[in-house]
Scaffold this motif. Structure first.
Motif, mmCIF file in Angstrom:
data_model
loop_
_atom_site.group_PDB
_atom_site.id
_atom_site.type_symbol
_atom_site.label_atom_id
_atom_site.label_comp_id
_atom_site.label_asym_id
_atom_site.label_seq_id
_atom_site.Cartn_x
_atom_site.Cartn_y
_atom_site.Cartn_z
ATOM 1 N N VAL A 14 16.726 3.049 1.644
ATOM 2 C CA VAL A 14 16.290 4.440 1.838
ATOM 3 C C VAL A 14 14.780 4.550 1.687
ATOM 4 O O VAL A 14 14.098 5.198 2.489
ATOM 5 C CB VAL A 14 17.017 5.373 0.849
ATOM 6 N N ARG A 15 14.230 3.907 0.669
ATOM 7 C CA ARG A 15 12.785 3.959 0.460
ATOM 8 C C ARG A 15 12.031 3.336 1.636
ATOM 9 O O ARG A 15 10.999 3.851 2.073
ATOM 10 C CB ARG A 15 12.413 3.245 -0.846
ATOM 11 N N LEU A 16 12.539 2.231 2.151
ATOM 12 C CA LEU A 16 11.908 1.594 3.308
ATOM 13 C C LEU A 16 11.954 2.513 4.521
ATOM 14 O O LEU A 16 10.963 2.669 5.243
ATOM 15 C CB LEU A 16 12.599 0.267 3.620
ATOM 16 N N HIS A 17 13.108 3.118 4.758
ATOM 17 C CA HIS A 17 13.264 3.987 5.922
ATOM 18 C C HIS A 17 12.415 5.254 5.797
ATOM 19 O O HIS A 17 11.879 5.747 6.795
ATOM 20 C CB HIS A 17 14.741 4.339 6.113
ATOM 21 N N LEU A 18 12.298 5.799 4.593
ATOM 22 C CA LEU A 18 11.429 6.951 4.401
ATOM 23 C C LEU A 18 9.979 6.607 4.703
ATOM 24 O O LEU A 18 9.208 7.441 5.185
ATOM 25 C CB LEU A 18 11.545 7.473 2.961
ATOM 26 N N ALA A 19 9.601 5.346 4.429
ATOM 27 C CA ALA A 19 8.237 4.890 4.700
ATOM 28 C C ALA A 19 8.038 4.506 6.159
ATOM 29 O O ALA A 19 6.921 4.173 6.567
ATOM 30 C CB ALA A 19 7.893 3.706 3.804
ATOM 31 N N ARG A 47 0.829 -1.210 0.000
ATOM 32 C CA ARG A 47 0.000 0.000 0.000
ATOM 33 C C ARG A 47 0.864 1.260 0.000
ATOM 34 O O ARG A 47 0.457 2.297 -0.538
ATOM 35 C CB ARG A 47 -0.946 0.003 1.208
ATOM 36 N N LEU A 48 2.050 1.165 0.598
ATOM 37 C CA LEU A 48 2.971 2.300 0.629
ATOM 38 C C LEU A 48 3.805 2.391 -0.646
ATOM 39 O O LEU A 48 4.664 3.267 -0.775
ATOM 40 C CB LEU A 48 3.910 2.193 1.843
ATOM 41 N N ASP A 49 3.575 1.471 -1.581
ATOM 42 C CA ASP A 49 4.269 1.447 -2.869
ATOM 43 C C ASP A 49 5.770 1.256 -2.704
ATOM 44 O O ASP A 49 6.577 1.825 -3.441
ATOM 45 C CB ASP A 49 3.984 2.732 -3.660
ATOM 46 N N VAL A 50 6.151 0.434 -1.728
ATOM 47 C CA VAL A 50 7.548 0.082 -1.527
ATOM 48 C C VAL A 50 7.832 -1.213 -2.303
ATOM 49 O O VAL A 50 7.023 -2.133 -2.265
ATOM 50 C CB VAL A 50 7.855 -0.123 -0.028
ATOM 51 N N PRO A 51 8.941 -1.302 -3.018
ATOM 52 C CA PRO A 51 9.235 -2.512 -3.787
ATOM 53 C C PRO A 51 9.355 -3.743 -2.888
ATOM 54 O O PRO A 51 10.292 -3.860 -2.098
ATOM 55 C CB PRO A 51 10.582 -2.194 -4.459
ATOM 56 N N SER A 52 8.412 -4.647 -2.998
ATOM 57 C CA SER A 52 8.392 -5.851 -2.166
ATOM 58 C C SER A 52 7.545 -6.896 -2.863
ATOM 59 O O SER A 52 6.781 -6.590 -3.780
ATOM 60 C CB SER A 52 7.824 -5.541 -0.771
ATOM 61 N N VAL A 53 7.684 -8.144 -2.421
ATOM 62 C CA VAL A 53 6.882 -9.205 -3.014
ATOM 63 C C VAL A 53 5.423 -9.030 -2.603
ATOM 64 O O VAL A 53 5.121 -8.458 -1.552
ATOM 65 C CB VAL A 53 7.391 -10.598 -2.602
ATOM 66 N N VAL A 104 8.534 13.231 -0.571
ATOM 67 C CA VAL A 104 9.429 12.660 -1.567
ATOM 68 C C VAL A 104 8.866 11.319 -2.020
ATOM 69 O O VAL A 104 8.606 10.444 -1.208
ATOM 70 C CB VAL A 104 10.852 12.455 -0.991
ATOM 71 N N GLU A 105 8.655 11.169 -3.332
ATOM 72 C CA GLU A 105 8.165 9.915 -3.890
ATOM 73 C C GLU A 105 9.148 9.414 -4.936
ATOM 74 O O GLU A 105 9.743 10.196 -5.665
ATOM 75 C CB GLU A 105 6.801 10.103 -4.552
ATOM 76 N N SER A 106 9.308 8.092 -5.014
ATOM 77 C CA SER A 106 10.199 7.521 -6.013
ATOM 78 C C SER A 106 9.428 7.211 -7.281
ATOM 79 O O SER A 106 8.205 7.191 -7.307
ATOM 80 C CB SER A 106 10.835 6.246 -5.464
ATOM 81 N N GLY A 107 10.165 6.950 -8.359
ATOM 82 C CA GLY A 107 9.542 6.563 -9.612
ATOM 83 C C GLY A 107 9.199 7.730 -10.517
ATOM 84 O O GLY A 107 8.224 7.677 -11.260
#
Length: 428
Positions: free
Chosen positions: A145-150, A82-88, A289-292
């Motif tokens: 970094v993306r995980l920690h930002l989330a 839901r947070l759009d973090v790259p994960s399975v 800050v959003e990635s992508g």
């Protein structure tokens, strides 16, 4: 296939349960599942028993784990999605398993297999460039970094708990194992620092293990690569979160900061800009800050859902197409549609069906662009894409390893004990 024993009282927890789940042999310990049920895929090291299985034309990863931990990890993975973090992608949890003799069996966590992804050991079993380890570390730093930002604290960062997909000339990393993780509103510096130190130690050990197995050159400095993760992470974290001060006459640096973040693949939704009392100094800090950045732009223009670096490369080709056709004054979306139908799709469709499992379409197109440049340099002329595809399909692509799930391959077809064999496990 043997029917599910009547004495079982399976409980399936899933957002969209697939009835075909009931056809899998849940009454058998996962370690003993029959080969006709399994799909052979490259897998990494795991502390749990994990198997890949075919289900309704797709592949799932099944991990035996304690019931409480299974439910917790399932919910964490759902939150990360839901947070759009790259994960399975979590599929569900199954409890209430029993053997034909009535013995209780462990619960299982089911996740969707990430197509075209590979564990790090399989990457090193292929003929890759010497800087592969560095590129994997860069990808892992971006993921962390993306995980920690989330607000996600991982607790067990390692190459083994990560999957990698090719993203143009780099890799994109995806979290696989959330078992030790925890989600917070915001992480402390201590939590981030501990995750980094765990990552550094684990990576050094994993690379040394590869060296012992002769999958990594002995002269590669595993300690330096582990330290490089912390350096890369620090650089990226500062670029995304630090407050920057500059003179009032240097307002151009606001746009420069935004451009820098875009180059890193992140969008800035809001900036906090303040000035000193006398107006001589300006301070800016990214608020959202959003990635992508590039992948979202390409998706908006073409509908293609690809990796960030792949998107950047495809957008560059789109810009070149726009200039070559002298259409800079036209609406970008119209030009993008023509590029998609006249350039991208014809090139990808020229790849024979039996070779399409080698790489995902966006990666194939990226490599076609590289190959066209190489041929043009070699022949001192602009080589058309049609010739490029023919050469690439004949000389390059057949030698690439398959990176998509091949459902007809059986685990026995892979040699036992090698990285990427059916004895290795994927999710942690």
């Amino acid at each position: 296939m043997s029917p599910t024993p009547a004495r079982q009282q399976l409980q399936i927890t899933a957002a969209s349960p697939d009835p075909a789940l009931l056809d899998l042999p849940w009454h058998i310990p996962l370690e003993q599942w029959p080969t006709e049920t399994l799909a052979a895929l490259p897998r990494g090291i795991s502390r749990h028993i994990v198997r890949f299985a075919r289900l309704s034309g797709r592949v799932i990863a099944v991990k035996e784990i304690g019931e409480t931990v299974a439910y917790r990890e399932y919910e964490l993975l759902r939150q990360l999605r839901r947070l759009d973090v790259p994960s399975v992608e979590p599929v569900g949890v199954i409890t209430g398993r029993r053997s034909p003799e009535g013995e209780p069996l462990e619960a299982v966590l089911i996740t969707q297999h990430l197509q075209f992804s590979l564990p790090y050991r399989s990457l090193f079993s292929q003929s890759l460039r010497p800087d592969t380890a560095t590129r994997l570390i860069d990808a892992l730093a971006v993921l962390l970094v993306r995980l920690h930002l989330a607000g996600f604290y991982w607790g067990d960062v390692s190459l083994s708990n990560t999957l990698f997909r090719r993203d143009a000339e780099t890799f994109a990393a995806y979290l696989v194992d959330a078992e030790t993780g925890d989600l917070h509103q915001k992480l402390t510096d201590g939590q981030r620092g501990y995750d980094l130190e765990v990552a550094r130690v684990n990576i050094i050990g994993e690379l040394m293990d590869l060296q012992a197995g002769e999958f990594l050159e002995e002269d590669v400095d595993a300690v330096a690569i582990g330290d490089a993760l912390a350096e890369r992470y620090g650089e990226l974290w500062r670029a995304l979160t630090e407050t920057e001060s500059f003179g009032y006459g240097e307002r151009w640096r606001v746009q420069a900061r935004i451009d820098r973040l875009n180059d890193l693949g992140f969008d800035v939704g809001e900036l906090d800009i303040t000035t000193d009392v006398d107006g001589t100094t300006v301070r800016i800090q990214p608020k959202v800050v959003e990635s992508g950045h590039h992948s979202r732009r390409l998706m908006r223009l073409t509908g293609l859902d690809v990796g960030e670096h792949q998107a950047r490369r495809l957008l560059n080709d789109l810009d070149e197409y726009r200039a070559a056709t002298d259409r800079q004054a036209e609406d970008e979306s119209f030009v993008a549609h023509d590029w998609l139908t006249e350039v991208f799709e014809p090139a990808v469709r020229k790849v024979p069906r039996e070779l399409r499992g080698k790489l995902e379409p966006a990666q194939i197109f990226h490599e076609l662009l590289d190959h066209r440049w190489y041929l043009s340099q070699q022949q001192h002329r602009d080589v058309p894409m049609k010739e490029t595809v023919k050469s690439y399909v004949k000389h390059i692509l057949p030698n690439r390893p398959d990176e998509q799930a091949i459902l007809g391959v059986q685990p026995g077809d892979l040699r036992e004990g090698e990285p990427g064999s059916a004895d290795d496990e994927l999710i942690g």
